[in-house]
Design a protein around this motif. Structure first.
Motif, PDB file in Angstrom:
ATOM      1  N   PHE A 103       0.831  -1.192   0.000  1.00  0.00           N
ATOM      2  CA  PHE A 103       0.000   0.000   0.000  1.00  0.00           C
ATOM      3  C   PHE A 103       0.870   1.248   0.000  1.00  0.00           C
ATOM      4  CE2 PHE A 103      -3.732   2.470   0.631  1.00  0.00           C
ATOM      5  CZ  PHE A 103      -3.414   3.490   1.498  1.00  0.00           C
ATOM      6  N   VAL A 104       1.906   1.210   0.844  1.00  0.00           N
ATOM      7  CA  VAL A 104       2.809   2.357   0.938  1.00  0.00           C
ATOM      8  C   VAL A 104       3.490   2.607  -0.400  1.00  0.00           C
ATOM      9  CG1 VAL A 104       4.966   3.153   1.985  1.00  0.00           C
ATOM     10  CG2 VAL A 104       3.189   2.157   3.409  1.00  0.00           C
ATOM     11  N   GLU A 105       3.890   1.526  -1.045  1.00  0.00           N
ATOM     12  CA  GLU A 105       4.573   1.668  -2.337  1.00  0.00           C
ATOM     13  C   GLU A 105       3.646   2.281  -3.369  1.00  0.00           C
ATOM     14  OE1 GLU A 105       7.428   1.579  -3.474  1.00  0.00           O
ATOM     15  OE2 GLU A 105       7.090   1.395  -5.632  1.00  0.00           O
ATOM     16  N   ARG A 106       2.384   1.814  -3.389  1.00  0.00           N
ATOM     17  CA  ARG A 106       1.463   2.363  -4.392  1.00  0.00           C
ATOM     18  C   ARG A 106       1.107   3.797  -4.051  1.00  0.00           C
ATOM     19  NH1 ARG A 106      -2.012  -1.492  -3.501  1.00  0.00           N
ATOM     20  NH2 ARG A 106      -3.757  -0.195  -4.165  1.00  0.00           N
ATOM     21  N   ARG A 107       1.119   4.113  -2.758  1.00  0.00           N
ATOM     22  CA  ARG A 107       0.858   5.487  -2.356  1.00  0.00           C
ATOM     23  C   ARG A 107       2.008   6.398  -2.776  1.00  0.00           C
ATOM     24  NH1 ARG A 107      -1.046   7.663   3.526  1.00  0.00           N
ATOM     25  NH2 ARG A 107      -3.130   7.238   2.766  1.00  0.00           N
ATOM     26  N   ARG A 108       3.206   5.934  -2.636  1.00  0.00           N
ATOM     27  CA  ARG A 108       4.391   6.685  -3.045  1.00  0.00           C
ATOM     28  C   ARG A 108       4.279   7.077  -4.515  1.00  0.00           C
ATOM     29  NH1 ARG A 108       8.545   6.158  -5.914  1.00  0.00           N
ATOM     30  NH2 ARG A 108       8.133   3.988  -6.448  1.00  0.00           N
ATOM     31  N   ILE A 109       3.891   6.068  -5.325  1.00  0.00           N
ATOM     32  CA  ILE A 109       3.734   6.342  -6.757  1.00  0.00           C
ATOM     33  C   ILE A 109       2.627   7.364  -6.990  1.00  0.00           C
ATOM     34  CG2 ILE A 109       3.057   5.294  -8.962  1.00  0.00           C
ATOM     35  CD1 ILE A 109       4.365   2.686  -7.928  1.00  0.00           C
ATOM     36  N   GLY A 110       1.541   7.224  -6.235  1.00  0.00           N
ATOM     37  CA  GLY A 110       0.409   8.137  -6.375  1.00  0.00           C
ATOM     38  C   GLY A 110       0.764   9.561  -5.997  1.00  0.00           C
ATOM     39  N   LEU A 111       1.579   9.706  -4.953  1.00  0.00           N
ATOM     40  CA  LEU A 111       1.976  11.041  -4.515  1.00  0.00           C
ATOM     41  C   LEU A 111       2.903  11.686  -5.549  1.00  0.00           C
ATOM     42  CD1 LEU A 111       2.544  10.397  -0.702  1.00  0.00           C
ATOM     43  CD2 LEU A 111       0.681  11.675  -1.768  1.00  0.00           C
ATOM     44  N   GLU A 112       3.773  10.858  -6.094  1.00  0.00           N
ATOM     45  CA  GLU A 112       4.665  11.368  -7.146  1.00  0.00           C
ATOM     46  C   GLU A 112       3.839  11.838  -8.330  1.00  0.00           C
ATOM     47  OE1 GLU A 112       8.560   9.382  -8.114  1.00  0.00           O
ATOM     48  OE2 GLU A 112       7.461   8.983  -9.973  1.00  0.00           O
ATOM     49  N   ASN A 113       2.866  11.031  -8.687  1.00  0.00           N
ATOM     50  CA  ASN A 113       1.984  11.381  -9.792  1.00  0.00           C
ATOM     51  C   ASN A 113       1.281  12.715  -9.543  1.00  0.00           C
ATOM     52  OD1 ASN A 113       0.782  10.541 -12.314  1.00  0.00           O
ATOM     53  ND2 ASN A 113      -1.121  10.396 -11.174  1.00  0.00           N
ATOM     54  N   PHE A 114       0.822  12.921  -8.311  1.00  0.00           N
ATOM     55  CA  PHE A 114       0.168  14.173  -7.929  1.00  0.00           C
ATOM     56  C   PHE A 114       1.091  15.358  -8.162  1.00  0.00           C
ATOM     57  CE2 PHE A 114      -2.287  17.205  -5.683  1.00  0.00           C
ATOM     58  CZ  PHE A 114      -1.455  17.885  -4.798  1.00  0.00           C
ATOM     59  N   LEU A 115       2.304  15.250  -7.673  1.00  0.00           N
ATOM     60  CA  LEU A 115       3.248  16.358  -7.828  1.00  0.00           C
ATOM     61  C   LEU A 115       3.558  16.621  -9.295  1.00  0.00           C
ATOM     62  CD1 LEU A 115       5.718  15.666  -4.880  1.00  0.00           C
ATOM     63  CD2 LEU A 115       3.904  17.381  -5.004  1.00  0.00           C
ATOM     64  N   LEU A 116       3.655  15.541 -10.070  1.00  0.00           N
ATOM     65  CA  LEU A 116       3.933  15.714 -11.497  1.00  0.00           C
ATOM     66  C   LEU A 116       2.768  16.409 -12.203  1.00  0.00           C
ATOM     67  CD1 LEU A 116       5.625  12.285 -12.281  1.00  0.00           C
ATOM     68  CD2 LEU A 116       6.707  14.527 -12.236  1.00  0.00           C
ATOM     69  N   ARG A 117       1.558  16.044 -11.806  1.00  0.00           N
ATOM     70  CA  ARG A 117       0.379  16.694 -12.396  1.00  0.00           C
ATOM     71  C   ARG A 117       0.375  18.196 -12.097  1.00  0.00           C
ATOM     72  NH1 ARG A 117      -2.231  13.350 -15.926  1.00  0.00           N
ATOM     73  NH2 ARG A 117      -3.092  11.465 -15.002  1.00  0.00           N
TER      74      ARG A 117
END
Lengths: 403, 437
Positions: A103-117
């Motif tokens: 879950f933490v790993e997928r959240r990490r990716i999601g947060l990165e995606n947010f910042l990139l957006r």
């Protein structure tokens, strides 16, 4: 809060690590949370090399704070969503625990995606608070709060479900709100069923592993059939264990869908903002019209509409001409103010519509592109799964043929 | 017509000359499988037509037969078709054309049995009769009675739980038909059973019920005697090979049972997976109606999932109809084989007991009385028949399971190929650029 002397020209952002931390929360109680390392690199234009310029740790709640700030200051923008706070749409293998490493790993990716957006959005990327989020570790929270954005926030925006009787909303926004409601419902349904599908598929593959063991046991009592059975059993084991990777890949697809599920909320927020602005406008216009009416009645002496003043006048006698003059004067002032107010609100409203619609068009293109890509990668995953299946069963068949 | 027992010490009914070595030629199991055995006087003649002497039509080497030690007849080696056990077939039987009969008392299904044969036992070259399950059951019982020293193939299950399975559904009837066809083919393949009188009547008689009522019991000498073996004798020591067969069958049945459970579980999981897929696909369709540019891609995905669902349904149907019944048949087969083994034990036990009784009596020595000789005779015939049948059974089992498991692999491959095709075909659709505005 934007500053034009800052512009994010070609930077690379990554959320590269996640770390468990313990600390004391606001109520001085011990808590465990995960912190994420954000690294920013600026890309030198000439040779394309990137240099690490900033790195700091943030936790999920700080991301939330940033997003809430952006929502208030950019109500006409479809603000990118954060990955989910709690694991939803889980199928049995995934843990619903926030501390679970997957879950933490997928959240990490999601947060990165947010910042990139955010950093790739033409307007949001210029925001100072966003810049500080990436660069100023300590004191950032205080800085955000100092903007006083919570006070600016229209509390009515939060109550997305409360209805306001708006007489003339912009049709495009009414349609858009309807679309986001539908889309939210459909993607939720899709994610729920997909989770069940994953669960079942897992079961199918894993049961095949039992063949491995029983073929092995059976081969022990056979002469000519033994080897074929034994090696076929091995392939059944391979088949059974292949599902873990397959389903992990599929989670990425689910995450892409989830992002757009959460985007529907952002869409709805923009529509809501329009509704509220329109409501305020209509209320102001109504108020103005009623004041003008009152003024007219006082001036001409006719009472066309029912009013309390009219009633009391009839019951207790008329007022003096001086009193009437005074009242007319007050009303005329109010009317003048009201007309100014209405004018500026109208302008504001039209500006909002123009800017919001521009961002919505941008969003639509982004959505169509992203979802198509997501569907393609999903199809590719399925193709890969089919090919693996054919491979394994072909191998097994060959073993059986040697029985 | 099959005559009476041709010679002493041979088993029931006429054998084809290719059959196993002489029963008294020693009990080592190797003889049945491998190397050269001492040819019996009867078989010496045909030995001269050894492998090296024959010229085969295709010029190749003679194919393996299931009893390589047999001194084969000329008939054997001229392989005009690719028979499993190398016998030239002169009896062909097919079960097909199921039909429903509705009568006042009951409703039932009959199957057409077509027989083609050049055997002299049959008056006509071809027969076509109608039989129902009851008739097959009758035949099997008669075979068990009249050929107790042989392994009789199993029938598909008699009873079905009403409400769970529809006895008249196409799938059920077809599954049963295949099993009945297999049953008859196994019998007609058997060198002894295929000459059984009851079988001939079953295949040819216009009205089987008339025959049934006559109750003609054509028991052969050994059959008769084995039938009257009373139980209650304790077996001294089971010959190693039969003990081994017994153990083998125990484990075999156990493993098959496990495989049956696993296969059922897989089908169950696949059906549940199918249920979810059938809900999953249409959601994409609903979504596509909401969108503009994404309409076709989403609709394409929906259709694709629909195709995969259909393919999965075909897989589960196939497994249910073709795979599970064969497994169950073999479990039934090994059960009936176990009881034949038990009978053999009884025959041996009786012989041993009688022999012991004689040994204690002083006056009969050294001559062995006739009835003890009969017991020995009986036992040795039984052992020989059983060994031969076991070997044949082992070989057929290997072929059957090879085919069954390859079939299972094939069905899965086909399923994945169908899905692969579906997904590959929508990639171009997904990658299509929208029309320029």
């Amino acid at each position: 809060m934007t500053e034009n002397n800052f512009s994010l020209k070609k930077i690379e952002i990554s959320v590269s690590e996640a770390e468990k931390r313990t600390g004391r929360n606001a109520m001085n109680m011990q808590e465990t949370y995960t912190a994420y390392l954000i690294e920013t690199r600026s890309v030198e234009n000439i040779d394309g090399q990137s240099v690490l310029t900033d790195s700091l740790w943030r936790r999920y709640s700080e991301f939330e704070l940033l997003r809430n700030y952006l929502l208030v200051y950019y109500p006409h923008i479809v603000v990118p969503p954060l990955p989910e706070k709690r694991a939803e749409f889980v199928w049995h293998k995934l843990s619903a625990d926030n501390m679970d490493p997957d879950f933490v790993e997928r959240r990490r990716i999601g947060l990165e995606n947010f910042l990139l957006r955010v950093s790739s959005h033409p307007i949001l990327c210029r925001d100072k608070i966003f810049y500080l989020f990436l660069t100023q570790e300590g004191n950032w929270k205080e800085t955000v709060n100092e903007t006083g954005f919570q006070l600016k926030a229209d509390s009515r925006l939060k109550a997305l479900n409360a209805t306001f009787r708006v007489k003339n909303p912009d049709k495009r926004f009414t349609d858009l709100k309807h679309y986001s409601d539908e889309l939210q419902s459909i993607i939720s349904h899709l994610l729920r069923v997909r989770a069940r599908v994953a669960d079942r598929l897992y079961g199918v593959y894993k049961v095949h592993g039992n063949y491995g063991r029983v073929f092995s046991e059976w081969s022990a009592i056979e002469k000519e059939m033994g080897d074929g059975l034994q090696s076929a059993g091995h392939h059944m084991d391979v088949y059974a264990s292949s599902i873990d990777d397959i389903l992990e890949d599929e989670e990425h697809y689910a995450d892409q869908l989830k992002e757009y599920l959460f985007y529907t909320e952002a869409l709805r927020a923009v529509c809501r903002k329009h509704e509220l602005m329109q409501y305020d406008l209509e209320m102001a216009a109504q108020d103005l019209a009623s004041k003008k009416q009152q003024c007219e009645e006082l001036a001409t002496g006719t009472v066309r509409t029912f009013s309390l003043k009219g009633m009391t006048t009839k019951l207790f006698g008329q007022e003096t001409p001086e009193q009437r003059e005074a009242r007319i004067k007050v009303l005329e002032e109010q009317i003048s103010e009201g007309e100014q107010y209405l004018k500026s609100k109208n302008l504001e409203g039209r500006e909002f519509l123009k800017n919001a619609w521009a961002d919505i068009e941008r969003f639509k293109e982004q959505k169509n592109h992203d979802l198509k890509e997501a569907l393609i990668s999903y199809a590719v995953m399925q193709i890969s799964m089919c090919k693996k299946g054919i491979q394994v069963w072909t191998n097994a068949k060959e073993c059986f043929s040697k029985m | 017509m099959s005559g009476g027992p041709p010679k002493a010490l041979q088993s029931t009914g006429p054998h084809s000359l290719r059959d196993m070595p002489h029963p008294l030629a020693g009990s080592s199991s190797e003889e049945a499988v491998g190397g050269d055995s001492t040819p019996s006087p009867d078989l010496l003649m045909t030995r001269s037509f050894g492998d090296k002497d024959l010229i085969l039509p295709n010029g190749g080497t003679p194919a393996d037969t299931s009893s390589p030690a047999s001194s084969s007849s000329l008939l054997n080696r001229l392989q005009l078709d690719d028979d499993i056990d190398g016998e030239t077939r002169d009896l062909f039987v097919t079960v097909d054309d199921p039909k429903k009969h509705v009568c006042t008392m009951e409703t039932y299904i009959t199957y057409r049995i077509t027989t083609k044969s050049t055997r002299v036992e049959f008056d006509l070259p071809e027969y076509s009769v109608r039989r129902r399950y009851q008739d097959f059951d009758w035949l099997r019982n008669k075979l068990e009675e009249s050929q107790p020293t042989h392994l009789i193939p199993p029938l598909p299950e008699k009873f079905v739980v009403k409400g769970v399975v529809d006895r008249f559904s196409e799938e059920f009837v077809e599954t049963r038909r295949k099993a009945l066809d297999k049953f008859l083919k196994r019998i007609t393949d058997h060198p002894v059973l295929s000459f059984n009188e009851h079988l001939s009547v079953f295949l040819t008689a216009k009205d089987l019920n008339v025959y049934k009522k006559q109750g003609m019991a054509l028991l052969t000498r050994v059959g008769e005697s084995v039938k009257h073996v009373t139980g209650g004798y304790k077996l001294r020591s089971r010959p190693l090979e039969f003990a081994a067969i017994g153990e083998y069958l125990d484990t075999f049945a156990l493993k098959l049972g496990t495989i049956d459970r696993i296969a059922q579980r897989i089908i169950k999981e696949e059906i549940e997976y199918l249920v979810e897929l059938r809900e999953y696909g249409p959601v994409y369709s609903t979504w596509s109606a909401l969108e503009g540019e994404l309409t076709e891609p989403l609709e394409g995905v929906s259709a694709c999932i629909g195709n995969c669902s259909t393919a999965l349904e075909e897989l589960t149907d196939d497994m249910t109809e073709d795979f599970l019944p064969v497994l169950r048949e073999y479990i039934l087969y090994s059960d009936s084989m176990k009881s034949v083994l038990k009978k053999r034990d009884q025959v041996q036990a009786e012989y041993e007991a009688k022999l012991e009784a004689v040994a204690l009596r002083k006056e009969d020595r050294p001559k062995v009385p006739a009835d003890v000789e009969k017991c020995q005779d009986r036992m040795e015939c039984f052992n020989a028949d059983l060994k031969a049948d076991m070997e044949r059974w082992q070989n057929n089992k290997r072929q059957d399971f090879r085919q069954l498991l390859m079939g299972m692999a094939d069905k899965n491959i086909q399923y994945y190929e169908k899905c692969l095709m579906a997904w590959e075909s929508i990639i171009p659709l997904l990658q299509e650029k929208p029309d320029a505005k």
